[in-house]
Scaffold this motif. Structure first.
Motif, PDB file in Angstrom:
ATOM      1  N   SER A 173      80.172  86.230  25.614  1.00  0.00           N
ATOM      2  CA  SER A 173      79.194  87.303  25.474  1.00  0.00           C
ATOM      3  C   SER A 173      78.990  88.045  26.780  1.00  0.00           C
ATOM      4  O   SER A 173      78.717  89.236  26.795  1.00  0.00           O
ATOM      5  CB  SER A 173      77.860  86.743  24.977  1.00  0.00           C
ATOM      6  OG  SER A 173      77.361  85.783  25.903  1.00  0.00           O
ATOM      7  N   SER A 174      79.118  87.338  27.906  1.00  0.00           N
ATOM      8  CA  SER A 174      78.944  87.996  29.202  1.00  0.00           C
ATOM      9  C   SER A 174      80.121  88.894  29.549  1.00  0.00           C
ATOM     10  O   SER A 174      80.006  89.777  30.386  1.00  0.00           O
ATOM     11  CB  SER A 174      78.742  86.939  30.295  1.00  0.00           C
ATOM     12  OG  SER A 174      79.898  86.113  30.396  1.00  0.00           O
ATOM     13  N   ARG A 175      81.278  88.662  28.908  1.00  0.00           N
ATOM     14  CA  ARG A 175      82.461  89.462  29.204  1.00  0.00           C
ATOM     15  C   ARG A 175      82.549  90.721  28.331  1.00  0.00           C
ATOM     16  O   ARG A 175      83.283  91.641  28.673  1.00  0.00           O
ATOM     17  CB  ARG A 175      83.730  88.625  28.985  1.00  0.00           C
ATOM     18  CG  ARG A 175      83.837  87.430  29.937  1.00  0.00           C
ATOM     19  CD  ARG A 175      85.085  86.633  29.636  1.00  0.00           C
ATOM     20  NE  ARG A 175      85.205  85.465  30.507  1.00  0.00           N
ATOM     21  CZ  ARG A 175      86.191  84.564  30.407  1.00  0.00           C
ATOM     22  NH1 ARG A 175      87.129  84.715  29.480  1.00  0.00           N
ATOM     23  NH2 ARG A 175      86.229  83.533  31.225  1.00  0.00           N
ATOM     24  N   ARG A 176      81.825  90.730  27.219  1.00  0.00           N
ATOM     25  CA  ARG A 176      81.946  91.855  26.305  1.00  0.00           C
ATOM     26  C   ARG A 176      81.525  93.179  26.925  1.00  0.00           C
ATOM     27  O   ARG A 176      82.220  94.184  26.729  1.00  0.00           O
ATOM     28  CB  ARG A 176      81.142  91.565  25.039  1.00  0.00           C
ATOM     29  CG  ARG A 176      81.811  90.531  24.143  1.00  0.00           C
ATOM     30  CD  ARG A 176      80.978  90.219  22.921  1.00  0.00           C
ATOM     31  NE  ARG A 176      81.644  89.216  22.101  1.00  0.00           N
ATOM     32  CZ  ARG A 176      81.096  88.671  21.021  1.00  0.00           C
ATOM     33  NH1 ARG A 176      79.882  89.043  20.646  1.00  0.00           N
ATOM     34  NH2 ARG A 176      81.765  87.768  20.326  1.00  0.00           N
ATOM     35  N   PRO A 177      80.395  93.275  27.655  1.00  0.00           N
ATOM     36  CA  PRO A 177      80.081  94.569  28.283  1.00  0.00           C
ATOM     37  C   PRO A 177      81.159  95.044  29.243  1.00  0.00           C
ATOM     38  O   PRO A 177      81.502  96.234  29.259  1.00  0.00           O
ATOM     39  CB  PRO A 177      78.759  94.288  29.003  1.00  0.00           C
ATOM     40  CG  PRO A 177      78.167  93.139  28.269  1.00  0.00           C
ATOM     41  CD  PRO A 177      79.330  92.296  27.859  1.00  0.00           C
ATOM     42  N   LEU A 178      81.711  94.116  30.037  1.00  0.00           N
ATOM     43  CA  LEU A 178      82.777  94.496  30.968  1.00  0.00           C
ATOM     44  C   LEU A 178      84.011  94.973  30.218  1.00  0.00           C
ATOM     45  O   LEU A 178      84.642  95.970  30.594  1.00  0.00           O
ATOM     46  CB  LEU A 178      83.127  93.310  31.866  1.00  0.00           C
ATOM     47  CG  LEU A 178      84.280  93.545  32.864  1.00  0.00           C
ATOM     48  CD1 LEU A 178      83.952  94.686  33.804  1.00  0.00           C
ATOM     49  CD2 LEU A 178      84.574  92.262  33.637  1.00  0.00           C
TER      50      LEU A 178
ATOM     51  N   GLY B 139      84.070  96.329  27.259  1.00  0.00           N
ATOM     52  CA  GLY B 139      83.765  97.642  26.702  1.00  0.00           C
ATOM     53  C   GLY B 139      83.918  98.749  27.730  1.00  0.00           C
ATOM     54  O   GLY B 139      84.497  99.804  27.436  1.00  0.00           O
ATOM     55  N   TRP B 140      83.401  98.521  28.935  1.00  0.00           N
ATOM     56  CA  TRP B 140      83.545  99.532  29.995  1.00  0.00           C
ATOM     57  C   TRP B 140      85.008  99.752  30.353  1.00  0.00           C
ATOM     58  O   TRP B 140      85.422 100.889  30.625  1.00  0.00           O
ATOM     59  CB  TRP B 140      82.762  99.105  31.227  1.00  0.00           C
ATOM     60  CG  TRP B 140      81.285  99.339  31.112  1.00  0.00           C
ATOM     61  CD1 TRP B 140      80.310  98.407  30.938  1.00  0.00           C
ATOM     62  CD2 TRP B 140      80.625 100.609  31.144  1.00  0.00           C
ATOM     63  NE1 TRP B 140      79.075  98.994  30.862  1.00  0.00           N
ATOM     64  CE2 TRP B 140      79.238 100.352  30.993  1.00  0.00           C
ATOM     65  CE3 TRP B 140      81.052 101.912  31.288  1.00  0.00           C
ATOM     66  CZ2 TRP B 140      78.287 101.362  30.973  1.00  0.00           C
ATOM     67  CZ3 TRP B 140      80.109 102.926  31.268  1.00  0.00           C
ATOM     68  CH2 TRP B 140      78.749 102.649  31.111  1.00  0.00           C
TER      69      TRP B 140
END
Length: 287
Positions: A2-7, A9-10
């Protein structure tokens, strides 16, 4: 994870984000910065603050170009949408030869506007132009102040109607045939079906086309430049022509950038108004 998903996405949107930043956002910011200076592209820049905007607002050139662009938009956009819709209603019926007609009407849209302007300038020539030769009269289509802008708008309509008809045809293909069958059973004729069913159900497509066509009409330049160069008597000097004149003929880059900023703000306001108007009248549910 879950912590890697924003990265992630960017990283996925980074290519598009870089393009938008470099080719859309940054030029707008730079145009606003340059609009605060007096600059002839070669000499030193002199800070003027908002003097360029004040001089434009007191100068009749900006008001004339806004009026010309507004009239051009009011002529070309509604007529293009109406003709495109009528043409789409015929193309969607898949009559014999529809594929050939579809290709023919789209060809002007894929051609370079500057090349089309050169061709139509020859067609509309008063003495040796093809149109006057066919009509057997001499009409100053591009040099008569009362005819120049309608002539330019006609060429723009001719160029865009095929593109618009393809979008309307795609929208028409999404409307279930059962809706028209029920309307026919209830006694609705073809005109009533078009006005009370087809046009309301095509509002998402109409909204997209209205916004894009208005923006394109406010930015039109190369075709107008090839046809009239902004004349006669500044009757076809659209906003983009004024920007070109200020930047490259008068060497006043600051004033040209100020006009560009005013055009940007105006397009944002018009787009927001269109979005507000259509948002209450659009339905995406055709089930």
């Amino acid at each position: 994870m879950s912590s890697r998903r924003p990265l992630l996405g960017w990283l996925l949107i980074a290519p598009s984000l870089i393009g938008v930043t470099c080719f859309l956002i940054l030029p707008v910011v730079l145009a606003f910065v340059v609009s605060l200076f007096r600059w002839d592209l070669l000499g030193t820049r002199t800070f003027l603050g908002l003097d360029n905007y004040a001089s434009l607002l007191s100068d009749g050139a900006l008001a004339n170009s806004l009026l010309v662009t507004g009239v051009f938009t009011l002529i070309s956009v509604p007529v293009s949408l109406a003709i495109g819709l009528v043409l789409a209603t015929q193309l969607v019926r898949a009559l014999p030869g529809s594929a050939i007609v579809r290709v023919i009407v789209v060809i002007p849209w894929v051609c370079a506007p500057l090349a089309l302007g050169v061709v139509w300038k020859w067609i509309l020539q008063p003495s040796v132009g093809a149109l006057n030769q066919i009509l057997g009269v001499r009409i100053e289509w591009l040099t008569d102040p009362s005819l120049a802008l309608p002539a330019v708008a006609f060429v723009a309509i001719w160029q865009n109607v095929g593109y618009i008809s393809l979008f309307f045809q795609a929208g028409l293909s999404r409307i279930p045939g059962s809706i028209y069958e029920a309307a026919r059973i209830d006694g609705a004729n073809a005109g009533q079906q078009l006005w009370f069913m087809t046009i309301p159900l095509l509002r998402p497509t109409t909204f997209f086309l209205a916004v894009t066509q208005v923006v394109a009409s406010f930015q039109v330049f190369d075709m107008v430049f090839a046809l009239t160069g902004g004349g006669p008597q500044h009757r076809t000097e659209v906003i983009a022509s004024l920007i070109y004149h200020e930047a490259f003929e008068a060497s006043r880059l600051g004033r040209a950038s100020a006009v560009a900023v005013i055009l940007f703000v105006l397009l944002v306001v018009i787009t927001v108004i269109q979005q507000r108007w259509f948002s209450q009248r659009i339905t995406y549910d055709m089930s």
